[in-house]
Design a protein around this motif. Sequence first.
Motif, PDB file in Angstrom:
ATOM      1  N   LEU A  49     -55.240  -3.081  12.517  1.00  0.00           N
ATOM      2  CA  LEU A  49     -55.421  -2.259  13.903  1.00  0.00           C
ATOM      3  C   LEU A  49     -54.399  -2.739  14.573  1.00  0.00           C
ATOM      4  CD1 LEU A  49     -56.676  -0.217  15.896  1.00  0.00           C
ATOM      5  CD2 LEU A  49     -58.198  -2.451  16.619  1.00  0.00           C
ATOM      6  N   TYR A  50     -53.662  -1.663  15.573  1.00  0.00           N
ATOM      7  CA  TYR A  50     -52.131  -1.957  16.163  1.00  0.00           C
ATOM      8  C   TYR A  50     -52.838  -3.315  16.938  1.00  0.00           C
ATOM      9  CZ  TYR A  50     -47.818  -2.745  19.024  1.00  0.00           C
ATOM     10  OH  TYR A  50     -46.728  -3.761  19.014  1.00  0.00           O
ATOM     11  N   ASP A  51     -51.812  -4.254  17.256  1.00  0.00           N
ATOM     12  CA  ASP A  51     -51.703  -5.584  18.136  1.00  0.00           C
ATOM     13  C   ASP A  51     -50.493  -6.575  18.441  1.00  0.00           C
ATOM     14  OD1 ASP A  51     -52.490  -7.836  19.372  1.00  0.00           O
ATOM     15  OD2 ASP A  51     -54.351  -8.778  18.539  1.00  0.00           O
ATOM     16  N   ALA A  52     -49.901  -6.059  19.758  1.00  0.00           N
ATOM     17  CA  ALA A  52     -48.387  -7.106  19.885  1.00  0.00           C
ATOM     18  C   ALA A  52     -49.072  -8.316  20.152  1.00  0.00           C
ATOM     19  CB  ALA A  52     -48.079  -6.731  21.456  1.00  0.00           C
ATOM     20  N   PRO A  61     -46.775  -4.871   9.367  1.00  0.00           N
ATOM     21  CA  PRO A  61     -47.600  -5.138   7.601  1.00  0.00           C
ATOM     22  C   PRO A  61     -46.665  -3.914   6.611  1.00  0.00           C
ATOM     23  CG  PRO A  61     -48.999  -4.345   9.878  1.00  0.00           C
ATOM     24  CD  PRO A  61     -47.509  -4.401  10.883  1.00  0.00           C
ATOM     25  N   ALA A  62     -46.404  -5.050   5.597  1.00  0.00           N
ATOM     26  CA  ALA A  62     -45.873  -4.107   5.005  1.00  0.00           C
ATOM     27  C   ALA A  62     -46.189  -2.323   4.803  1.00  0.00           C
ATOM     28  CB  ALA A  62     -45.614  -4.844   3.088  1.00  0.00           C
ATOM     29  N   GLY A  63     -47.885  -2.148   4.791  1.00  0.00           N
ATOM     30  CA  GLY A  63     -47.933  -1.021   4.700  1.00  0.00           C
ATOM     31  C   GLY A  63     -47.642   0.130   5.489  1.00  0.00           C
ATOM     32  N   ASP A  97     -48.157   4.432  14.953  1.00  0.00           N
ATOM     33  CA  ASP A  97     -48.572   3.949  16.192  1.00  0.00           C
ATOM     34  C   ASP A  97     -47.581   2.525  15.725  1.00  0.00           C
ATOM     35  OD1 ASP A  97     -49.209   4.836  18.169  1.00  0.00           O
ATOM     36  OD2 ASP A  97     -51.398   3.780  18.383  1.00  0.00           O
ATOM     37  N   TRP A  98     -48.319   2.043  14.318  1.00  0.00           N
ATOM     38  CA  TRP A  98     -47.204   0.898  13.560  1.00  0.00           C
ATOM     39  C   TRP A  98     -46.044   1.475  12.946  1.00  0.00           C
ATOM     40  CZ3 TRP A  98     -47.813  -3.924  14.054  1.00  0.00           C
ATOM     41  CH2 TRP A  98     -49.389  -4.813  13.839  1.00  0.00           C
TER      42      TRP A  98
END
Length: 197
Positions: A49-52, A61-63, A97-98
Motif C-alpha cells: 500500500l502506498y506510504d510516503a 518498489p521494483a513492481g 499511485d506508485w
Amino acid sequence: MDALKILIIPGSARDGSFNRRLAEFAARQARAAGQEATLLDLRALNLPLYDADLEALSGVPAGALRLQQAIQASDAVLLVTPEYNGFPTPLVINAFDWLSRIPATQEQPAGLAVTANKPAGLLSASPGAGGALRSMNFLRQYLQMAFAMVVVPQQFALGRAHEAFDATGALQDPRAVQSVETVLQSLARLAQALKTA
C-alpha cells in the motif's frame, strides 16, 4: 508495419474474476485482429500500500518499475476493472499511485512521462446490471487528469457477467462481442495514428 502492442490490465486478480475473463477475451480478440496483446497481473507486482514513509525509507518498489516498463513498451493500454462501492479497485489505484512516484533518472523516464499521451481504453464487468459503469467513469477522469493518458470515448460495461461467458471463456452475446471489438478498434486507431504521427 509492426503489430500494435496492447497492454491489458485486469483490475481484479481474484480466482474466477469476471474482469480477468473479460480481459482474456479482449486479448484473444486483439490477437485475432493482428495485434500483440499482453496481460499484466497487478497482484504479481507485489506492491505494498502506498506510504510516503515507506517510499522515503526504501524507494519505489521494483513492481512499480515493472509496471512502468510494461506501459512504456506498449502502444496502448486497456484497463478492465470491476467496481468496489462504485470506485475502481484499490489494486489499480495503488499500482498507478506508485507509478506516479517514479522519478526520472539517466536510465529511465519518470513514471508520469510514460503515461503522458498514451492511448487507453476501458472495459468493466460486474454481476450487477450496471456492469461497473461507475468505476469506469471515475477511472477515465483519474487517468486523464492525473496521468495525461488519452482515453478513447468508447467504453463497455458488461452487466450480469456471471451469465455472460460460455465454457471456453467467450462472450455469448454477439452485441457484447461487438462492444468489446468497438473499444479495441477505437483504441487501435488512436494508437496507430499517434505511432505514425
